[in-house]
Design a protein around this motif. Structure first.
Motif, PDB file in Angstrom:
ATOM      1  N   SER A   1      43.915  38.802  33.275  1.00  6.73           N
ATOM      2  CA  SER A   1      43.485  37.772  32.314  1.00  6.73           C
ATOM      3  C   SER A   1      42.149  38.098  31.661  1.00  6.73           C
ATOM      4  O   SER A   1      41.759  37.447  30.684  1.00  6.73           O
ATOM      5  N   THR A   2      41.446  39.086  32.174  1.00  2.00           N
ATOM      6  CA  THR A   2      40.175  39.522  31.587  1.00  2.00           C
ATOM      7  C   THR A   2      40.307  40.924  30.991  1.00  2.00           C
ATOM      8  O   THR A   2      39.443  41.776  31.146  1.00  2.00           O
ATOM      9  N   GLN A   3      41.435  41.150  30.310  1.00  2.00           N
ATOM     10  CA  GLN A   3      41.731  42.402  29.600  1.00  2.00           C
ATOM     11  C   GLN A   3      41.863  43.608  30.533  1.00  2.00           C
ATOM     12  O   GLN A   3      41.758  44.750  30.100  1.00  2.00           O
ATOM     13  N   ALA A   4      42.097  43.329  31.830  1.00  5.95           N
ATOM     14  CA  ALA A   4      42.345  44.403  32.811  1.00  5.95           C
ATOM     15  C   ALA A   4      41.234  45.449  32.801  1.00  5.95           C
ATOM     16  O   ALA A   4      41.483  46.653  32.908  1.00  5.95           O
ATOM     17  N   ARG A   5      40.026  44.985  32.706  1.00  6.60           N
ATOM     18  CA  ARG A   5      38.886  45.906  32.726  1.00  6.60           C
ATOM     19  C   ARG A   5      38.606  46.357  34.153  1.00  6.60           C
ATOM     20  O   ARG A   5      38.488  45.533  35.069  1.00  6.60           O
ATOM     21  N   GLU A   6      38.512  47.664  34.324  1.00  3.90           N
ATOM     22  CA  GLU A   6      38.223  48.225  35.640  1.00  3.90           C
ATOM     23  C   GLU A   6      36.761  47.960  36.014  1.00  3.90           C
ATOM     24  O   GLU A   6      35.901  47.806  35.137  1.00  3.90           O
ATOM     25  N   PRO A   7      36.449  47.895  37.313  1.00  2.11           N
ATOM     26  CA  PRO A   7      35.054  47.718  37.733  1.00  2.11           C
ATOM     27  C   PRO A   7      34.170  48.852  37.218  1.00  2.11           C
ATOM     28  O   PRO A   7      34.621  49.984  37.046  1.00  2.11           O
ATOM     29  N   GLY A   8      32.924  48.538  36.996  1.00  2.00           N
ATOM     30  CA  GLY A   8      31.986  49.558  36.530  1.00  2.00           C
ATOM     31  C   GLY A   8      31.514  49.275  35.120  1.00  2.00           C
ATOM     32  O   GLY A   8      31.960  48.333  34.456  1.00  2.00           O
ATOM     33  N   ALA A   9      30.592  50.135  34.661  1.00  2.00           N
ATOM     34  CA  ALA A   9      29.931  49.892  33.370  1.00  2.00           C
ATOM     35  C   ALA A   9      30.576  50.621  32.204  1.00  2.00           C
ATOM     36  O   ALA A   9      30.088  50.544  31.073  1.00  2.00           O
ATOM     37  N   SER A  10      31.675  51.346  32.450  1.00  2.00           N
ATOM     38  CA  SER A  10      32.198  52.243  31.413  1.00  2.00           C
ATOM     39  C   SER A  10      33.309  51.639  30.567  1.00  2.00           C
ATOM     40  O   SER A  10      33.866  52.324  29.714  1.00  2.00           O
ATOM     41  N   TYR A  11      33.654  50.373  30.796  1.00  2.00           N
ATOM     42  CA  TYR A  11      34.723  49.727  30.029  1.00  2.00           C
ATOM     43  C   TYR A  11      36.004  50.565  30.058  1.00  2.00           C
ATOM     44  O   TYR A  11      36.591  50.877  29.028  1.00  2.00           O
TER      45      TYR A  11
END
Length: 376
Positions: free
Chosen positions: A213-223
């Motif tokens: 639901s949050t655009q499947a963004r992986e953890p970390g700062a690299s988007y």
């Protein structure tokens, strides 16, 4: 004369207070302390451990089905007597909705569901899930439905968009199946203006839904993104409104029950007219109250009642037009017994909003009494 609407939002000073507090906190994005608190409170109300706030009940259904493994080409058994969003959520995943007709209360017929699953499997379909809808605030017969799903080893999704605050057999709406979806649309029993919630006992399913639901963004700062995600999260501001509404939910349900009882008294002695879902309704949340008309006995037909209400500037509507009749799903398989078609043809939903005061409902009661007496 002011038009009387079906189920307008019931908001006031408490909602304003909570909304202003959230606005002044600076948390206006789709995250924040109000969202987190609202999730915990709704989970507790539904008797489950996890909840994920979303932009709509439809989004919650979508991710609930993805969470139980529905894939393109699969079949999902869906109540035919429902709003189109239930079926659309299946289509989002490339799966095929297969519609199953109703029992007398409008909820899915468990015996027909069993027969439909057997038939679909005999035809080679992979039946990946069952979606049972709680119609107008009545929790479906999940003892029977769960038994069918267990027999066939199929996960169950509860579409509880209309049943927040209702209960059956001591269990609240939203507590059945692998996951459930509730709705906070503007006309629902409580509202955030728009929004919904996925509720579940399964922590992994909830975490996966939150991730997607949050655009499947992986953890970390690299988007970084490895999966297709969705912009489905709820605003912190809307969650604040929801928290205020939840505090008032029991009183709003009580008011809707008073309105139902007023209509119950109107039709009690009218030949051929009865309160739909009017028996064994102690656990219902009374989101919407409807009447069912027998055109062979009553002095009027559903069309006459709706026309009479409209002429008095009172909103009425038919019950849901079954999904097996919808042009967009004309090619979808359906297992029908005639019940939902009859309810659509002969049912009339009446103004039921908790915001309606005695003078408003007195006006509806007077109009309904005249119309049912043949004075349209």
């Amino acid at each position: 004369m002011t038009r009387i609407l079906m189920s307008p939002p019931d908001v006031g000073a408490l909602e304003e207070e909570y909304l202003v507090r959230a606005l002044r906190s600076g948390w206006v994005a789709p995250t924040g302390p109000e969202v987190t608190a609202f999730e915990h409170e709704i989970a507790a109300r539904c008797g489950v451990e996890h909840a994920v706030a979303m932009s709509s009940g439809t989004a919650a259904l979508h991710l609930a089905m993805e969470g139980v493994g529905v894939k393109p080409g699969d079949v999902v058994m869906v109540s035919s007597m429902t709003f189109v969003a239930s079926a659309n959520a299946v289509a989002y995943l490339g799966a095929q909705p297969v519609f199953v007709d109703s029992g007398a209360d409008g909820n899915i017929d468990p015996q027909l569901l069993d027969e439909a699953i057997v038939d679909q499997r005999a035809k080679g379909a992979r039946v990946a899930a069952v979606m049972a809808v709680d119609l107008l605030g009545r929790v479906a017969d999940f003892d029977a439905i769960t038994a069918v799903c267990a027999k066939h080893e199929i996960p169950l999704i509860e579409d509880a968009a209309e049943s927040l605050g209702a209960h059956r057999g001591g269990r609240p709406g939203g507590s059945f199946g692998a996951a459930a979806a509730v709705s906070f649309n503007g006309n629902k029993i409580m509202t955030t203006s728009g929004g919904g919630m996925l509720v579940t006992k399964d922590g992994e399913l909830a975490d996966h839904a939150r991730f997607l639901s949050t655009q499947a963004r992986e953890p970390g700062a690299s988007y970084e993104h490895k999966h297709i995600g969705y912009n489905y999260r709820m605003s912190n501001l809307l969650a604040a409104v929801g928290r205020a509404q939840l505090e008032r939910l029991d009183s709003m349900i009580a008011r809707r029950r008073e309105i139902r009882d007023a209509y119950r008294a109107v039709v009690a002695d009218v030949p051929g007219v009865e309160l739909f879902q009017g028996t064994d309704d102690a656990g219902d949340n009374c989101w919407l109250t409807a009447i069912e008309i027998d055109p062979e006995v009553a002095a009027v037909k559903a069309d006459d009642v709706l026309a009479g209400l409209e002429s008095r500037d009172i909103e009425g509507r038919y019950l849901w037009n079954p999904m097996h009749n919808q042009p967009v799903y004309a090619d979808a398989p359906a297992y029908v017994n005639g019940v939902s078609d009859r309810l659509f043809r002969n049912g009339v939903t009446l103004p039921s909003g908790s915001v309606h005061g005695p003078e408003v409902i007195d006006r509806v009661v007077a109009a309904l009494t005249e119309i049912l007496g043949g004075r349209a």
